[in-house]
Design an enzyme around this catalytic site. Structure first.
Site, short mmCIF file in Angstrom:
data_model
loop_
_atom_site.label_atom_id
_atom_site.label_comp_id
_atom_site.label_asym_id
_atom_site.label_seq_id
_atom_site.Cartn_x
_atom_site.Cartn_y
_atom_site.Cartn_z
N GLY A 139 -4.49 21.02 0.11
CA GLY A 139 -4.53 20.04 -0.82
C GLY A 139 -6.26 20.17 -1.15
O GLY A 139 -6.99 19.72 0.02
N ASP B 279 -1.32 0.25 -4.58
CA ASP B 279 -0.75 1.56 -4.53
C ASP B 279 0.82 1.41 -4.53
O ASP B 279 1.46 2.52 -4.89
CB ASP B 279 -0.94 2.21 -3.10
CG ASP B 279 -2.54 2.80 -2.84
OD1 ASP B 279 -3.39 2.42 -3.78
OD2 ASP B 279 -2.71 3.39 -1.81
N GLY C 160 0.83 -1.22 0.10
CA GLY C 160 -0.01 0.01 0.14
C GLY C 160 0.90 1.43 -0.09
O GLY C 160 2.05 1.32 -0.65
N HIS D 153 -38.48 4.84 -12.71
CA HIS D 153 -39.09 6.26 -12.20
C HIS D 153 -39.63 6.19 -11.14
O HIS D 153 -40.54 5.47 -10.79
CB HIS D 153 -39.84 6.81 -13.17
CG HIS D 153 -40.53 8.07 -13.08
ND1 HIS D 153 -39.64 9.18 -13.21
CD2 HIS D 153 -41.76 8.46 -12.52
CE1 HIS D 153 -40.31 10.10 -12.76
NE2 HIS D 153 -41.47 9.96 -12.46
N LEU E 120 -10.60 16.93 0.54
CA LEU E 120 -11.98 17.23 0.33
C LEU E 120 -13.27 16.72 1.20
O LEU E 120 -14.19 17.11 1.85
CB LEU E 120 -12.72 17.54 -0.96
CG LEU E 120 -11.90 18.58 -1.93
CD1 LEU E 120 -12.17 18.54 -3.29
CD2 LEU E 120 -11.99 20.10 -1.08
#
Length: 467
Positions: free
Chosen positions: A180, A313, A144, A445, A186
């Site tokens: 950042g 990663d 990672g 719908h 965020l």
């Protein structure tokens, strides 16, 4: 002990690789240095952050939206300790689930720090100080990443913090300064903004979520500003210092003006870097790339050392849990001679703010740079019956399709449940559907996904029904 496969790391890539290997009949071991499985994602990343995002969204709605629904609350209060307790319980359930899956699939989970003695031998340093050696025909590196920083900022983990510490705060920040404007920052900024903190975001690029379609960043910044966050895009951070309980962050404006902000916490969220410390890769002749410390692999995710693979990663590409999972499955199936595939263009990206942001495929900027002729169709959620009913009218769905063939090349969403909705776009693009194909499929719908259909109608021949 001899194994067919040894996996180093039990994050989403590692534990999925181990489970798939076991399913395919391979004797498998998984080494994890921490006391619980799941890596960053389950322990200090995806899962705890989503737990806090959900809790903070409930609080925000209770304080801002419930009256509109005819729900009146008196003496609304925030219990940070209970919120963190619930988050910890969510983490425990998920990590405990992996323990169960390892037992079910007869995978040997070993706690300790694994390092290479040679390409088939892994030495494991146990928490009690003892060492163990195991051997394997194949080794999968799935260690990672860790939070990155800026060289001139000293992270003290108390006032200047990373995402890890932001998930365990015991007090509400009064003013959180966020360095950042990417996904991680965020999301965590949204948590504390919803709970009442002032949140200021300083982003070096001229747009937040700069790797995504520019239209998404523009819309998200507009919505988050409306929710109370403030943004300094195109600004360069020059320093961060702590004095007592106050953090001062200095930065340069695009015109060169010097600025500073003072707050009680500063969250540094400038990305992540591959974690390969302690693996002793040099003992098997492997080196890491200078930038990002990534391990180089071929198209089969095998390193230059035969039988040694790397996923997630620690290799090139987006640092996403679901990418790592796909790669874990890919390697497991490759080891037994199957022919799996991964289309990296169709791995979706998601930002779990509210509204959520999700995208897959090419952005308009990428298509323009590649001189691909395309057409676009969009549909705003303010025209969605379901969105109007729930009060989630911010955002839109944008579809990019090939100008000649109508094949969908990219889908970009910001709106309610975009994180779930993007799966339909991934499915359509995996089967190389055209915008017209999707526009002719029945959508229940009222649902949010009707917005995707309407955007496809707009892209096909500019004939959306509801705008």
């Amino acid at each position: 002990m001899q194994y067919d496969v040894i996996v180093i790391g039990s994050g989403p890539g590692g534990y999925v690789a181990a489970i798939r290997c076991a399913q395919l009949g391979l004797k498998t071991a998984c080494i994890e240095k921490y006391a619980t499985y799941g890596g960053t994602c389950l322990n200090v990343g995806c899962i705890p952050s989503k737990a806090l995002l959900d809790s903070s969204e409930h609080y925000y709605n209770a304080s801002h939206a419930f009256k509109t629904h005819g729900i009146n609350l008196d003496n609304l209060s925030l219990d940070m300790a209970q919120m963190m307790k619930r988050k910890n319980e969510v983490v425990a359930k998920n990590t405990g689930g992996i323990t169960f899956l390892f037992k079910k699939n007869k995978i040997d989970g070993i706690q300790g720090v694994g390092s290479f003695k040679d390409k088939n031998t892994i030495s494991i340093k146990k928490p009690d100080g003892t060492e163990q050696e195991i051997t394997g025909k194949n080794i999968i590196i799935a260690t990672g990443s860790k939070p990155s920083s800026l060289p001139f900022i000293q992270i003290d983990k108390k006032r200047i913090i990373t995402s890890t510490e932001a998930l365990t705060l015991t007090e509400m920040p009064k003013h959180l300064i966020l360095i950042g404007g990417g996904v991680i920052g965020l999301e965590l900024g949204s948590v504390y903004s919803r709970l009442g903190a002032k949140v200021s975001v300083i982003e070096f690029m001229d747009s937040i979520i700069p790797t995504m379609d520019r239209g998404l960043g523009k819309e998200l910044q507009k919505v988050l500003t409306k929710q109370g966050m403030e943004f300094y895009t195109g600004h360069k951070v020059t320093g961060a210092t702590v004095k007592g309980k106050e953090v001062t962050v200095t930065f340069d404006a695009p015109n060169g003006d010097k600025k500073e902000l003072k707050g009680d916490y500063c969250l540094v969220a400038v990305g992540r870097i591959a974690y390969t410390d302690g693996l002793d890769l040099d003992k098997i002749g492997l080196t890491v790339e200078e930038r990002g410390r990534k391990i180089t692999v071929d198209d089969h995710l095998e390193t230059s050392v035969k039988g040694v693979y790397a996923i997630g990663d620690v290799i090139k590409g987006a640092m996403l849990a679901h990418k790592a999972e796909d790669e874990g499955t890919f390697v497991a199936e490759s080891i037994v001679g199957q022919k799996p595939h991964i289309n990296y263009n169709l791995i979706p990206g998601v930002v779990y703010t509210w509204p959520e942001v999700a995208a897959v495929g090419q952005t308009e900027e990428q298509l323009k740079a590649a001189n691909v002729k395309y057409k676009t169709g969009s549909f705003p959620f303010r025209a969605s019956g379901r969105a109007v009913a729930s009060g989630d009218m911010d955002g839109f769905v944008k579809v990019l399709a090939d100008a000649a063939t109508d094949e969908i090349l990219g889908v970009h969403m910001i709106g309610p449940r975009a994180a779930d909705m993007i799966a339909e776009a991934v499915c359509a693009m995996e089967f190389r559907a055209s915008a017209e194909d999707v526009s002719r499929m029945s959508h229940a719908h009222p649902t949010y996904t009707e917005a995707f259909r309407e955007a496809c109608l707009a892209a096909t021949d500019n004939r959306p029904i509801h705008i």
